[in-house]
Scaffold this active site. Structure first.
Site, mmCIF file in Angstrom:
data_model
loop_
_atom_site.group_PDB
_atom_site.id
_atom_site.type_symbol
_atom_site.label_atom_id
_atom_site.label_comp_id
_atom_site.label_asym_id
_atom_site.label_seq_id
_atom_site.Cartn_x
_atom_site.Cartn_y
_atom_site.Cartn_z
ATOM 1 N N GLU A 116 3.848 0.764 -2.362
ATOM 2 C CA GLU A 116 2.409 0.965 -2.571
ATOM 3 C C GLU A 116 2.063 2.443 -2.799
ATOM 4 O O GLU A 116 0.895 2.813 -2.782
ATOM 5 C CB GLU A 116 1.595 0.439 -1.379
ATOM 6 C CG GLU A 116 1.844 -1.005 -0.988
ATOM 7 C CD GLU A 116 1.384 -2.037 -2.022
ATOM 8 O OE1 GLU A 116 0.904 -1.631 -3.095
ATOM 9 O OE2 GLU A 116 1.552 -3.239 -1.756
ATOM 10 N N HIS A 139 -2.374 1.484 5.168
ATOM 11 C CA HIS A 139 -2.436 0.072 4.791
ATOM 12 C C HIS A 139 -1.741 -0.757 5.865
ATOM 13 O O HIS A 139 -0.646 -0.402 6.307
ATOM 14 C CB HIS A 139 -1.751 -0.150 3.440
ATOM 15 C CG HIS A 139 -1.483 -1.591 3.140
ATOM 16 N ND1 HIS A 139 -2.505 -2.514 2.965
ATOM 17 C CD2 HIS A 139 -0.331 -2.297 3.002
ATOM 18 C CE1 HIS A 139 -1.977 -3.704 2.715
ATOM 19 N NE2 HIS A 139 -0.656 -3.604 2.743
ATOM 20 N N HIS A 141 -1.861 -5.065 7.947
ATOM 21 C CA HIS A 141 -2.201 -6.482 7.823
ATOM 22 C C HIS A 141 -2.901 -6.981 9.093
ATOM 23 O O HIS A 141 -2.315 -7.742 9.868
ATOM 24 C CB HIS A 141 -0.917 -7.298 7.583
ATOM 25 C CG HIS A 141 -0.104 -6.872 6.394
ATOM 26 N ND1 HIS A 141 1.220 -7.221 6.225
ATOM 27 C CD2 HIS A 141 -0.448 -6.144 5.301
ATOM 28 C CE1 HIS A 141 1.670 -6.721 5.078
ATOM 29 N NE2 HIS A 141 0.684 -6.058 4.504
ATOM 30 N N GLU A 169 -21.114 -0.817 17.599
ATOM 31 C CA GLU A 169 -20.341 0.317 17.099
ATOM 32 C C GLU A 169 -20.111 0.301 15.581
ATOM 33 O O GLU A 169 -19.896 1.348 14.965
ATOM 34 C CB GLU A 169 -18.978 0.294 17.822
ATOM 35 C CG GLU A 169 -18.229 1.590 17.844
ATOM 36 C CD GLU A 169 -18.902 2.673 18.666
ATOM 37 O OE1 GLU A 169 -19.842 2.380 19.443
ATOM 38 O OE2 GLU A 169 -18.495 3.827 18.500
ATOM 39 N N HIS A 210 -4.359 -10.574 2.507
ATOM 40 C CA HIS A 210 -3.249 -9.613 2.588
ATOM 41 C C HIS A 210 -3.507 -8.561 3.664
ATOM 42 O O HIS A 210 -2.728 -8.442 4.608
ATOM 43 C CB HIS A 210 -3.035 -8.965 1.209
ATOM 44 C CG HIS A 210 -1.899 -7.992 1.159
ATOM 45 N ND1 HIS A 210 -1.107 -7.803 0.062
ATOM 46 C CD2 HIS A 210 -1.410 -7.127 2.098
ATOM 47 C CE1 HIS A 210 -0.166 -6.909 0.311
ATOM 48 N NE2 HIS A 210 -0.349 -6.470 1.543
HETATM 49 O O1 2HA Z 1 4.884 -2.334 2.427
HETATM 50 O O2 2HA Z 1 2.549 -4.195 3.095
HETATM 51 O O3 2HA Z 1 1.664 -4.433 0.614
HETATM 52 C C1 2HA Z 1 4.743 -3.694 2.485
HETATM 53 C C2 2HA Z 1 3.364 -4.097 2.209
HETATM 54 C C3 2HA Z 1 3.018 -4.322 0.810
HETATM 55 ZN ZN ZN Z 2 0.760 -5.144 2.645
#
Ligand code: 2HA
Ligand code: ZN
Length: 273
Positions: A116, A139, A141, A169, A210
């Site tokens: 990414e 990033h 999840h 908040e 995602h």
């Molecule tokens: O790096 O999360 O979006 C692995 C991920 C891809």
């Molecule tokens: Zn990811």
């Protein structure tokens, strides 16, 4: 000899990746972080001055030329970075022509930055225009936020307003709202372009089904933003799963009062008062 591995930057980076893993937001090789460092911060270390390898990037990084980023490695597990920072993360510099990166430290088993990374670099470029102190793209999840993208309309205004109302908040932490892109295949410059367009307007962007891309001037700020959004999503999911009627809500009037009290400006047009 002053080694980069002993720097506060590597320590903070390793610690935060482990915390993200510990939350359950970075299973397996999920997630990636990039942390912009200044030349002044980097140059005091003895083992970052040689170019170890040069790798082309799928993005025109000219506006980031010469910038340094500490970044997680592709395929690496967030649970392991704390034990193997020099293997699972690396320090890179964007080359002067913006077409490649120089690896200066880390990735010592032949690894390279996250798949990414184009999205991260485009995200940094977008956020630097909003705030020159921008440093972090994160990033991960987050479980409740991903769950919510199945049950909630993928509408930025409606989602932002709902998460603002899930806890007092929220509006203080993300007054600029949350962007959403359509579902897309990750790991390429196409999703990078769409995400960075949103990052011009929002400090965080949801990737439906995602995860989230969040930005900040510090690691703590980006992490805190994700924690707060995920907490609001968790409260939303708990309310839905308990199935009870909602008897009271934080009103638009109360959100306006909050924003005034904390000196933040809610996204234009998102509140009715
Ligand atoms: O790096 O999360 O979006 C692995 C991920 C891809
Ligand atoms: Zn990811």
């Amino acid at each position: 000899m002053t080694n980069f591995i002993d720097s506060p930057y590597v320590k903070e980076f390793s610690k935060i990746t482990f915390r993200l893993y510990d939350h359950g937001w970075d299973e397996r090789n999920g997630g990636n972080i990039s942390y912009r460092l200044t030349e002044e911060e980097v140059s005091q270390y003895d083992d970052v001055h040689d170019v170890l390898r040069t790798i082309p990037i799928d993005f025109d990084g000219k506006e980031l030329a010469g910038m340094f980023f500490l970044v997680t490695g592709t395929g690496r597990y967030f649970k392991n970075i704390i034990d193997f920072p020099e293997r699972d993360s690396g320090l890179v510099r964007i080359t002067e022509d913006g077409k490649s990166i120089n690896i200066l430290w880390g990735f010592n088993d032949g690894g390279k930055p996250t798949s990414e990374f184009p999205t991260h670099l485009m995200g940094h470029a977008a956020r630097l225009k909003v705030d020159p102190n921008q440093r972090v793209i994160m990033h991960c999840h987050p479980t409740n936020l991903i769950a919510l993208t199945f049950t909630f309309p993928l509408d930025e205004k409606e989602l932002t307003r709902t998460l603002w109302k899930m806890q007092t908040e929220s509006i203080v932490v993300f007054p600029d709202g949350i962007g959403i892109i359509p579902w897309m295949v990750p790991g390429n410059s196409k999703i990078g372009n769409v995400t960075s367009e949103k990052l011009k307007e929002f400090s965080s962007v949801i990737w439906p089904h995602h995860g989230i891309f969040a930005s900040g001037t510090t690691i703590d700020e980006a992490y805190g933003l994700i924690e707060t959004i995920e907490k609001a999503a968790e409260i939303y999911n708990i309310i839905r799963s308990t199935g009870g009627d909602i008897l009271q809500l934080i009103t638009d009037q109360q959100l306006t009062e909050l924003a005034q009290a904390f000196g933040v400006t809610p996204k234009e047009g998102y509140l009715e008062v």
